[in-house]
Design an enzyme around this catalytic site. Structure first.
Site, PDB file in Angstrom:
ATOM      1  N   MET A   1       2.433  44.398  51.364  1.00  0.00           N
ATOM      2  CA  MET A   1       2.442  43.142  50.592  1.00  0.00           C
ATOM      3  C   MET A   1       1.399  43.217  49.486  1.00  0.00           C
ATOM      4  O   MET A   1       0.787  44.252  49.271  1.00  0.00           O
ATOM      5  CB  MET A   1       2.224  41.965  51.537  1.00  0.00           C
ATOM      6  CG  MET A   1       3.429  41.732  52.457  1.00  0.00           C
ATOM      7  SD  MET A   1       3.168  40.425  53.666  1.00  0.00           S
ATOM      8  CE  MET A   1       1.940  41.128  54.742  1.00  0.00           C
TER       9      MET A   1
ATOM     10  N   HIS B   1      27.659  62.212  71.523  1.00  0.00           N
ATOM     11  CA  HIS B   1      27.523  63.415  72.354  1.00  0.00           C
ATOM     12  C   HIS B   1      26.322  64.247  71.932  1.00  0.00           C
ATOM     13  O   HIS B   1      25.498  64.662  72.756  1.00  0.00           O
ATOM     14  CB  HIS B   1      28.811  64.256  72.251  1.00  0.00           C
ATOM     15  CG  HIS B   1      28.738  65.563  72.991  1.00  0.00           C
ATOM     16  ND1 HIS B   1      28.328  66.737  72.374  1.00  0.00           N
ATOM     17  CD2 HIS B   1      28.976  65.869  74.279  1.00  0.00           C
ATOM     18  CE1 HIS B   1      28.347  67.710  73.262  1.00  0.00           C
ATOM     19  NE2 HIS B   1      28.737  67.214  74.428  1.00  0.00           N
TER      20      HIS B   1
ATOM     21  N   GLY C   1      -0.377  48.026  52.915  1.00  0.00           N
ATOM     22  CA  GLY C   1       0.242  48.331  51.631  1.00  0.00           C
ATOM     23  C   GLY C   1       1.597  47.707  51.403  1.00  0.00           C
ATOM     24  O   GLY C   1       2.198  47.900  50.345  1.00  0.00           O
TER      25      GLY C   1
ATOM     26  N   LYS D   1      -6.008  40.007  59.040  1.00  0.00           N
ATOM     27  CA  LYS D   1      -7.135  40.142  58.112  1.00  0.00           C
ATOM     28  C   LYS D   1      -8.020  38.889  58.143  1.00  0.00           C
ATOM     29  O   LYS D   1      -9.245  38.971  58.266  1.00  0.00           O
ATOM     30  CB  LYS D   1      -6.613  40.395  56.703  1.00  0.00           C
ATOM     31  CG  LYS D   1      -7.692  40.749  55.681  1.00  0.00           C
ATOM     32  CD  LYS D   1      -7.041  41.116  54.345  1.00  0.00           C
ATOM     33  CE  LYS D   1      -6.210  42.376  54.481  1.00  0.00           C
ATOM     34  NZ  LYS D   1      -5.425  42.666  53.267  1.00  0.00           N
TER      35      LYS D   1
ATOM     36  N   ARG E   1      -5.533  38.146  48.761  1.00  0.00           N
ATOM     37  CA  ARG E   1      -4.950  39.260  49.526  1.00  0.00           C
ATOM     38  C   ARG E   1      -4.085  38.736  50.667  1.00  0.00           C
ATOM     39  O   ARG E   1      -4.373  37.697  51.253  1.00  0.00           O
ATOM     40  CB  ARG E   1      -6.060  40.151  50.094  1.00  0.00           C
ATOM     41  CG  ARG E   1      -7.046  40.628  49.042  1.00  0.00           C
ATOM     42  CD  ARG E   1      -8.230  41.340  49.663  1.00  0.00           C
ATOM     43  NE  ARG E   1      -7.941  42.733  49.953  1.00  0.00           N
ATOM     44  CZ  ARG E   1      -8.790  43.534  50.601  1.00  0.00           C
ATOM     45  NH1 ARG E   1      -9.944  43.071  51.053  1.00  0.00           N
ATOM     46  NH2 ARG E   1      -8.473  44.788  50.818  1.00  0.00           N
TER      47      ARG E   1
ATOM     48  N   CYS F   1      21.128  53.509  84.217  1.00  0.00           N
ATOM     49  CA  CYS F   1      21.192  54.941  83.900  1.00  0.00           C
ATOM     50  C   CYS F   1      21.653  55.211  82.476  1.00  0.00           C
ATOM     51  O   CYS F   1      21.891  56.352  82.109  1.00  0.00           O
ATOM     52  CB  CYS F   1      22.093  55.678  84.886  1.00  0.00           C
ATOM     53  SG  CYS F   1      23.802  55.093  84.887  1.00  0.00           S
TER      54      CYS F   1
ATOM     55  N   TYR G   1      14.831  50.775  89.638  1.00  0.00           N
ATOM     56  CA  TYR G   1      14.460  51.971  88.891  1.00  0.00           C
ATOM     57  C   TYR G   1      15.206  52.019  87.569  1.00  0.00           C
ATOM     58  O   TYR G   1      16.202  51.324  87.361  1.00  0.00           O
ATOM     59  CB  TYR G   1      14.757  53.236  89.705  1.00  0.00           C
ATOM     60  CG  TYR G   1      16.234  53.506  89.926  1.00  0.00           C
ATOM     61  CD1 TYR G   1      16.994  54.211  88.989  1.00  0.00           C
ATOM     62  CD2 TYR G   1      16.877  53.047  91.079  1.00  0.00           C
ATOM     63  CE1 TYR G   1      18.342  54.451  89.189  1.00  0.00           C
ATOM     64  CE2 TYR G   1      18.228  53.277  91.286  1.00  0.00           C
ATOM     65  CZ  TYR G   1      18.957  53.983  90.339  1.00  0.00           C
ATOM     66  OH  TYR G   1      20.297  54.209  90.521  1.00  0.00           O
TER      67      TYR G   1
ATOM     68  N   SER H   1      24.403  50.988  89.683  1.00  0.00           N
ATOM     69  CA  SER H   1      23.652  51.525  88.559  1.00  0.00           C
ATOM     70  C   SER H   1      24.306  50.993  87.294  1.00  0.00           C
ATOM     71  O   SER H   1      25.523  51.158  87.096  1.00  0.00           O
ATOM     72  CB  SER H   1      23.657  53.049  88.564  1.00  0.00           C
ATOM     73  OG  SER H   1      22.912  53.558  87.489  1.00  0.00           O
TER      74      SER H   1
ATOM     75  N   ARG I   1      -9.805  46.219  61.136  1.00  0.00           N
ATOM     76  CA  ARG I   1      -8.559  46.087  61.902  1.00  0.00           C
ATOM     77  C   ARG I   1      -8.464  47.280  62.839  1.00  0.00           C
ATOM     78  O   ARG I   1      -9.142  48.290  62.655  1.00  0.00           O
ATOM     79  CB  ARG I   1      -7.345  46.071  60.962  1.00  0.00           C
ATOM     80  CG  ARG I   1      -7.181  47.316  60.129  1.00  0.00           C
ATOM     81  CD  ARG I   1      -6.092  47.150  59.085  1.00  0.00           C
ATOM     82  NE  ARG I   1      -6.014  48.286  58.179  1.00  0.00           N
ATOM     83  CZ  ARG I   1      -5.347  48.289  57.031  1.00  0.00           C
ATOM     84  NH1 ARG I   1      -4.703  47.206  56.648  1.00  0.00           N
ATOM     85  NH2 ARG I   1      -5.323  49.344  56.255  1.00  0.00           N
TER      86      ARG I   1
END
Length: 888
Positions: free
Chosen positions: A104, A453, A102, A23, A93, A838, A858, A770, A337
């Site tokens: 603080m 699972h 909202g 701000k 503020r 993985c 990867y 992996s 903002r």
């Protein structure tokens, strides 16, 4: 000189967000752009941090700096704080580096007391306005600074309206408002034992301290936890001259967006109120008007506002969220903002701005949050819907679903196949429930975490899951669950939101997935930028095909045990486990081989031309047998009711086998390569099925599949040597018998700390590694993921012991160091070895960026997370470039 803590708006810029907060930095930027901003100054985030370290006391020099900048503001405005004749009123503020709307505290109209209110009335010629501002100040100051329950003030207002016989606040007379001021002061004194502070300088100090303290209030802490914002940043405090939108019908206040934050359309969007202060808009006290209507109510101010909106969007090259006030026809900007927006709007705005020439493709890719992209792949709750949350759990798999509650997989499968939408509700799911999970719209469990699972399977299927909702008490016998006195029975309709973890009674309107040309454009641009490959975790041809649609470049993990759990295979698997000798076992495996081969053929065909990593059987064998406790209960029932003797004998044999296979800690027991070394026939069958499938697909399609065979749970180099020998021998037998040549790789999953520490030895027998970060996290941290999540890990997160859930975001300092060590030692011996990850971390943005930084080739994740990983991998490159630029 000591630390400088206070900056006039003219001294700052938007590049000073860390110091001045978003701000304050943006107020400074607008000031420098010549946009009308009420004067003021910002107390830095460093002051907030110092205040906390100093025992909640101002650090040395801050008092003097505030006095100096306040004097400067008074000189520029010609007003003085608290002066009866010409009072300066200010707002106080908050403003952190990252927007926390909202979360603080704010105090408006500061500087009023019994004397200055008279000066304000005389200066404006409006006694009613002055006393309305005064009562608002005391109400806000009492709630924010003196911690008085806000409802007490609302009750007092209601009582005054009723006594006056009026319906609305603005109908109260100046005298009645003056009486309300006295009421508010009496409430303050009664609730706190202190009088309302009349001295404006004292008011200012207390308000500044209240904003500093609000950095640590529960809602702010919760917000930071949710958005992974550091607790160490602190908040700035902005002290700014008040301008008033409640000075008549030529005044007003509002909020504006430079584009529609819901749809992304390039249109004026927002709302405003005539003759009102800012909190009236955001608090919903009065019904607002659409911003477009302001063109007729206040045409000159509207014209200036639209000009400022265009200027700010062009300057920031972003969709802006703006707060403004009009005082006596004059426009003032109170804040700008980057605007919050829906996922669909974020993608559209980014693409549109590229087409408009406002930003580059790289900037568009950087602007879209991968988490938002995830929302577009699944049905979501209608953002305009209203509902009450019954319970909450872990947001284990994103998306939302509505359906009838069912408590067992068989019912879920039957009803689902009949076309009914169902939600499977279980304490926890097991592989036995797969047929129900396939047919259900989503799953809700009262136990387990984001790697359970239910969570893993749901993510793979792209279905919502809420796990670990421990307040839900399930009664399987009565077919119902209860939460805090509310009972939900089978066939009752509920809604689950896997994105937030919320459970809702009844049906909530859903919005469908929103994969469109904008979505495709963003991930397509990401592919042009990223270095990291993105594969998928897929166990079926259907999963593989879906992942290819989402841009997967191969399969990084195909779990063969999931294939064994299907209804037509499970009896054969159990026959194999129950075998008395090798011959019986071989007969059962011979039945499984063609079934497994068919599975692999389907996956190879779906991934035509792309690599497929198949993990050999990993879990302990007892997981494929019935639950021991349930078996014993069933045996007792059969014996006590004169059951069939042959059936009793058969079940006793099964129970004996289950008892023999049971382990105290099966996750660290006879599983993975340990099982393969002990019973090599199982792995030999699987490898044979893989290579026969590869041969069949090559003969059918003309091109050989890219086969990668992965041995699980290796901790010693010798384990992999033995398993590699078996694998290579079996592969060569198949290829020689078929008279063909197919290249293949043999590697292992690094999922134990010892494997990571000795990767330089294990690599002698590996073509690829992996990293199985799910189990590597468990074994490194000593956490059981199913027990940790929803129990002590929740407390750890709330109390700040850990910053994030290590099963969601990779633990860089612990698990991450093991990964880095393994990468360095393995590449030191084999520079070209292929390295990937993985675990489900492969689809989590921060973890994907970590994988990029340590040099993996990867990542692999569930199909519906592939687009996220593609975007996060591109952002990792962009962040790396930014770091290079900033240090150049």
């Amino acid at each position: 000189m000591g630390t400088k803590y206070v900056y006039d708006f003219s001294e700052g810029s938007r590049d000073m967000k860390k110091l001045l907060g978003g701000k304050g930095a943006n107020l400074a930027e607008m000031t420098n752009l010549g946009i009308p901003v009420p004067g003021g100054f910002t107390i830095s985030t460093e002051a907030c941090i110092a205040y906390g370290k100093n025992g909640n006391s101002f650090p040395d020099g801050l008092d003097e700096e505030v006095d100096s900048h306040l004097a400067g503001l008074e000189e520029r405005t010609g007003k003085k704080l608290g002066e009866p004749g010409n009072p300066l009123l200010v707002s106080v503020r908050s403003g952190a580096m990252f927007s926390m709307p909202g979360m603080m505290d704010t105090v408006l109209n500061l500087g009023l007391n019994d004397d200055s209110v008279l000066g304000l009335a005389a200066m404006t010629g409006d006694e009613r306005f002055a006393y309305d501002a005064y009562r608002r100040f005391i109400q806000m100051f009492g709630k924010v600074v003196m911690d008085v329950e806000g409802q007490l003030f609302e009750d007092a207002i209601t009582a005054r309206r009723e006594a006056a016989g009026v319906q609305f606040d603005h109908e109260l007379t100046p005298a009645q408002l003056a009486e309300l001021v006295d009421d508010f002061k009496a409430i303050l004194e009664k609730e706190t034992g202190r009088s309302f502070p009349d001295e404006p300088r004292e008011q200012l100090v207390l308000a500044i301290e209240a904003v500093f303290k609000s950095w640590g209030n529960p809602r702010a802490v919760t917000y930071r936890r949710h958005y992974n914002i550091s607790d160490d940043l602190g908040t700035a405090v902005n002290v700014q001259q008040m301008v008033f939108g409640n000075m008549g019908n030529d005044s007003g206040t509002g909020v504006a967006f430079t584009r529609n934050p819901s749809t992304g359309e390039k249109e004026i969007f927002g709302d405003y109120l005539i003759n009102a202060q800012g909190e009236d808009v955001v608090a919903g006290i009065r019904k607002t008007s659409k911003l477009a209507d302001m063109s007729s109510d206040l045409p000159e101010a509207y014209g200036k506002l639209t000009d400022v909106m265009k200027k700010l969007e062009q300057h920031y090259r972003e969709m802006e969220d703006i707060e403004f006030t009009i005082e006596k026809g004059e426009l003032y900007m109170l804040q700008t903002r980057d605007g919050k927006r829906t996922a669909a709007a974020a993608v559209k705005i980014a693409v549109d701005m590229v087409e408009e020439g406002l930003i580059t493709r790289e900037e568009a890719v950087a602007k879209v949050d991968p988490g938002q992209l995830d929302q577009l792949l699944h049905p979501m709750l209608d953002p305009d819907a209203s509902y009450d949350v019954l319970a909450s759990g872990l947001n284990a798999s994103p998306g939302a679903a509505v359906g009838k509650v069912v408590f067992d997989a068989d019912t879920a499968a039957a009803m689902g196949k009949a076309g009914e939408a169902v939600i499977l509700v279980r304490w926890e799911t097991s592989p036995d429930d797969i047929h129900g999970l396939i047919e259900a719209q989503g799953v809700l469990t009262s136990h387990g975490g984001v790697s359970s699972h239910a969570a893993v399977v749901a993510r793979g299927m792209g279905k919502p899951a809420v796990c670990g909702a421990e307040k839900i008490k399930i009664d399987d016998k009565q077919k119902q669950f209860s939460v805090n006195g509310t009972t939900v029975k089978e066939n009752d309709i509920i809604t689950i939101d896997g994105t937030t973890g919320n459970v809702i009674v009844g049906a909530v309107e859903l919005v469908p997935p929103q994969i469109n040309e904008n979505f495709e454009a963003i991930v397509g641009w990401a592919d042009e930028i990223r270095r990291l490959g993105v594969r998928t975790n897929a166990d079926t041809p259907e999963d593989a095909a879906k992942a290819r649609e989402f841009g997967a470049e191969g399969i990084g993990l195909c779990r063969t045990e999931h294939m064994f759990m299907e209804e037509d295979r499970l009896p054969i698997v159990r026959e194999m486990i129950m075998s008395e000798d090798d011959d019986e076992r071989r007969q059962a495996l011979d039945k499984l081989l063609p079934v497994q081969q068919g599975d692999f053929e389907g996956i190879f065909e779906a991934m035509h031309g792309l690599p497929v990593t198949i993990r050999l059987l990993d879990p302990p064998l007892h997981e494929f047998l019935p639950d021991y406790t349930e078996l014993m209960v069933e045996l007792e029932r059969l014996k006590n009711t004169g059951g069939d003797a042959a059936e009793i004998e058969r079940k006793e044999a099964v129970a004996a086998r289950v008892r023999a296979l049971r382990e105290m800690n099966p996750m660290l027991g006879t599983r993975g390569c340990r099982l393969g070394i002990q019973i090599p026939a199982i792995y030999e069958m699987q490898v044979r099925a893989i290579m026969q499938a590869a041969v069949a697909v090559q003969q059918k399609a003309g091109d050989a599949p890219l086969v990668e065979i992965m041995i699980p749970l290796v901790g010693f180099a010798e384990e992999l040597r033995i398993m590699r020998e078996l694998t290579v021998k079996t592969c060569e037998e198949v290829l020689e018998g078929a008279g063909v040549k197919i290249d293949y790789l043999v590697g292992t999953m690094i999922e134990l700390p010892r494997a990571a520490l000795t990767a330089g030895e294990i690599v002698d027998h590996a073509d690829f590694f992996s990293f199985g970060t799910n189990d590597l996290t468990q074994t490194t941290l000593g956490f059981s993921r199913d027990d940790a999540e929803g129990k002590f890990l929740t407390y750890y997160l709330e109390s700040g012991v850990v910053r994030s859930n290590p099963f969601e975001t990779i633990d860089v300092e612990g698990v991450g160091k093991l990964v880095e060590m393994a990468v360095k030692s393995s590449r030191g011996k084999k520079p070209g070895i292929k390295l990937g990850v993985c675990g489900e971390h492969g689809g989590e943005p921060a973890s994907v960026k970590f994988c990029h930084r340590v040099g993996l080739d990867y990542v692999s994740c569930s199909p519906f997370r592939v687009p996220l990983a593609r975007l996060a991998a591109a952002q990792a490159v962009l962040e790396e470039k930014e770091m290079v630029y900033s240090t150049a």
